[in-house]
Write an enzyme that holds these catalytic residues in place. Structure first.
Site, PDB file in Angstrom:
ATOM      1  N   ALA A 106       0.982  -1.331  -0.179  1.00  0.00           N
ATOM      2  CA  ALA A 106      -0.003   0.112   0.046  1.00  0.00           C
ATOM      3  C   ALA A 106       0.695   1.063   0.034  1.00  0.00           C
ATOM      4  O   ALA A 106       0.575   2.315  -0.770  1.00  0.00           O
ATOM      5  CB  ALA A 106      -0.963   0.019   1.177  1.00  0.00           C
ATOM      6  N   ARG A 155      -5.118   0.504  -8.709  1.00  0.00           N
ATOM      7  CA  ARG A 155      -5.597  -0.653  -7.685  1.00  0.00           C
ATOM      8  C   ARG A 155      -6.936   0.029  -6.788  1.00  0.00           C
ATOM      9  O   ARG A 155      -6.562   1.057  -6.112  1.00  0.00           O
ATOM     10  CB  ARG A 155      -4.491  -1.246  -6.941  1.00  0.00           C
ATOM     11  N   GLN A 187       4.243 -13.442  -2.005  1.00  0.00           N
ATOM     12  CA  GLN A 187       4.657 -12.300  -1.178  1.00  0.00           C
ATOM     13  C   GLN A 187       5.678 -12.640  -0.196  1.00  0.00           C
ATOM     14  O   GLN A 187       6.580 -12.024   0.150  1.00  0.00           O
ATOM     15  CB  GLN A 187       3.866 -11.099  -0.962  1.00  0.00           C
ATOM     16  N   ASP A 217      -3.854  -2.502   4.105  1.00  0.00           N
ATOM     17  CA  ASP A 217      -4.290  -1.731   2.902  1.00  0.00           C
ATOM     18  C   ASP A 217      -4.969  -0.651   3.026  1.00  0.00           C
ATOM     19  O   ASP A 217      -5.194   0.461   2.355  1.00  0.00           O
ATOM     20  CB  ASP A 217      -4.665  -2.521   1.641  1.00  0.00           C
ATOM     21  N   ASN A 262      -6.577  -6.521   4.226  1.00  0.00           N
ATOM     22  CA  ASN A 262      -5.326  -6.994   4.168  1.00  0.00           C
ATOM     23  C   ASN A 262      -5.159  -7.944   3.501  1.00  0.00           C
ATOM     24  O   ASN A 262      -6.105  -8.496   2.756  1.00  0.00           O
ATOM     25  CB  ASN A 262      -4.231  -6.926   5.504  1.00  0.00           C
ATOM     26  N   LYS A 263      -4.198  -8.508   2.854  1.00  0.00           N
ATOM     27  CA  LYS A 263      -3.963  -9.517   1.885  1.00  0.00           C
ATOM     28  C   LYS A 263      -4.556 -10.749   2.216  1.00  0.00           C
ATOM     29  O   LYS A 263      -4.846 -11.116   3.540  1.00  0.00           O
ATOM     30  CB  LYS A 263      -2.128  -9.581   1.821  1.00  0.00           C
TER      31      LYS A 263
HETATM   32  O1  MRU Z   1      -1.259  -7.300  -3.198  1.00  0.00           O
HETATM   33  P1  MRU Z   1      -0.006  -6.536  -2.676  1.00  0.00           P
HETATM   34  O2  MRU Z   1       0.997  -7.044  -2.455  1.00  0.00           O
HETATM   35  O3  MRU Z   1      -0.049  -5.186  -2.693  1.00  0.00           O
HETATM   36  O4  MRU Z   1      -1.030  -6.735  -0.947  1.00  0.00           O
HETATM   37  C1  MRU Z   1       0.222  -6.067   0.157  1.00  0.00           C
HETATM   38  C2  MRU Z   1      -0.595  -6.138   1.443  1.00  0.00           C
HETATM   39  O5  MRU Z   1      -1.465  -6.683   1.503  1.00  0.00           O
HETATM   40  C3  MRU Z   1       0.411  -5.492   2.364  1.00  0.00           C
HETATM   41  O6  MRU Z   1       0.181  -6.293   3.707  1.00  0.00           O
HETATM   42  C4  MRU Z   1      -0.212  -4.056   2.825  1.00  0.00           C
HETATM   43  O7  MRU Z   1      -0.263  -3.369   1.441  1.00  0.00           O
HETATM   44  C5  MRU Z   1       0.699  -3.431   3.671  1.00  0.00           C
HETATM   45  S1  MRU Z   1       2.329  -3.120   3.177  1.00  0.00           S
HETATM   46  C6  MRU Z   1       3.082  -2.284   4.081  1.00  0.00           C
END
Ligand code: MRU
Length: 357
Positions: A61, A102, A206, A247, A257-258
């Site tokens: 994010a 996004r 990730q 996010d 979040n993810k």
């Molecule tokens: O799809 P992504 O890799 O952008 O998702 C990222 C996440 O869900 C992270 O946990 C979130 O953005 C926090 S990053 C400091």
């Protein structure tokens, strides 16, 4: 004692930069090919930046917000070259392109709105220098916030603890240092965290590709697990805290979040494991009342039907691929921002934290 010696030991764990401004363009680490290849993309226009965000060459994010801020500099530069009088109107389409790249991470919209506000205030003349200064400030503020959150979050953890993290929230996902992984960096340096378990984070991996890469580089002891091993890890009393990023945090503390974060929070509560969300205030969206109003990005089925680019499901199989989920506030023990720690979040506590200078 030297100046370096007086710094927090956590500052030595801070080498990776996912996003940089280099003379006249944006330079990104291409996170799609890590850790097999450490390659950079050099992007000279706004469309390329929006594409890099959409295709997840840059992700996380705060990192996509910072990329968008630098991309606004490129957009304004090009629009000003086209017309020194009409650029301010013309650049609005570029801002929309970036903001829509996004949908879930509010940092993207936050950064675009901050650049839009500056564009509206600027005097006539070439806007490039002022916009670049603002983008650099957004970037520097994010790193400073991460360092502060690292200290605040680490202070919640008993010395010698093991923790579990999900996705990648490190330097790669931010301006530098990281949010949840910043707490890991600071906590390890302070002796509070002794070991890190990292979820591999299907489908985009990730955790396996990016978090493991950062932890290996830092020399922080870490063990990768399949996402489906998290509850069993907790059952065996192997972790004291789950530490994740966000996010978007809604006004009531519900946190996007993810994908997989929610099931990890459910398992944590069942096993008496504490659950910490670490995110800068640019991730807090008081205009979204609760988690059910947060838009959740749906990504391509192919990410689930295969693994690391290789198809594993049979032809004809279908998949559902929400990129994020919502963890309700009641499952969160602490939200850590650069403004402070909110325990057992409520709308009133979050509003009070956000109102602080
Ligand atoms: O799809 P992504 O890799 O952008 O998702 C990222 C996440 O869900 C992270 O946990 C979130 O953005 C926090 S990053 C400091």
């Amino acid at each position: 004692m030297s100046a370096v010696g007086k710094q927090s030991p956590a500052l030595s764990y801070d080498r990776i930069r996912a996003v940089e401004w280099e003379s006249d363009h944006v330079k990104l680490i291409d996170q799609r090919v890590l850790p097999a290849r450490h390659e950079h993309l050099r992007l000279a226009d706004v469309r390329a930046c929006a594409g890099a965000i959409r295709d997840m060459a840059v992700r996380g994010a705060p990192a996509i917000g910072i990329t968008a801020a630098y991309a606004v500099v490129l957009a304004a530069r090009d629009r000003y070259r086209e017309s020194a009088t009409a650029w301010r109107d013309a650049v609005q389409a570029d801002l929309a392109l970036l903001a829509e790249a996004r949908p879930t991470a509010v940092n993207l919209r936050w950064a675009v709105e901050r650049m839009r506000a500056l564009i509206a205030r600027l005097p006539d003349g070439n806007p490039e220098a002022a916009l670049l200064a603002e983008a650099r400030t957004i970037h520097a503020e994010d790193i400073a916030a991460n360092r502060r959150m690292g200290e605040l979050g680490a202070a919640l953890i008993a010395p010698g603890s093991a923790v579990l993290t999900h996705c990648n929230t490190g330097a790669l996902a931010t301006g530098g240092f990281g949010t949840a992984l910043g707490v890991v960096r600071a906590g390890y340096a302070a002796g509070r965290i002794a070991h890190v378990y990292a979820d591999e984070t299907r489908p985009w991996l990730q955790g396996a590709r990016l978090t493991a890469w950062e932890l290996v580089q830092e020399g922080i002891p870490a063990t990768l697990i399949a996402d489906s091993a998290a509850a069993y890890l907790m059952k065996q009393n192997r972790v004291a805290w789950v530490i994740v990023g966000a996010d978007r945090i809604a006004a009531n503390g519900d946190t996007a979040n993810k994908i997989g974060t929610y099931m990890t929070a459910v398992a944590a509560r069942h096993h008496g494991v504490k659950f910490m969300v670490v995110a800068p205030t640019s991730t807090v969206d008081l205009s979204t009342p609760a988690g059910d109003a947060i838009p959740i990005e749906a990504r391509a089925e192919t990410e689930v039907l295969g693994c690391a680019g290789t198809r594993v499901a049979p032809e004809g199989a279908r998949a559902w691929n929400p990129a994020f989920d919502i963890t309700p506030a009641e499952l969160i023990d602490a939200i850590v921002t650069e403004k402070g720690v909110v325990r057992d979040p409520t709308p009133a506590k979050l509003a009070a934290m956000m109102a602080q200078p």
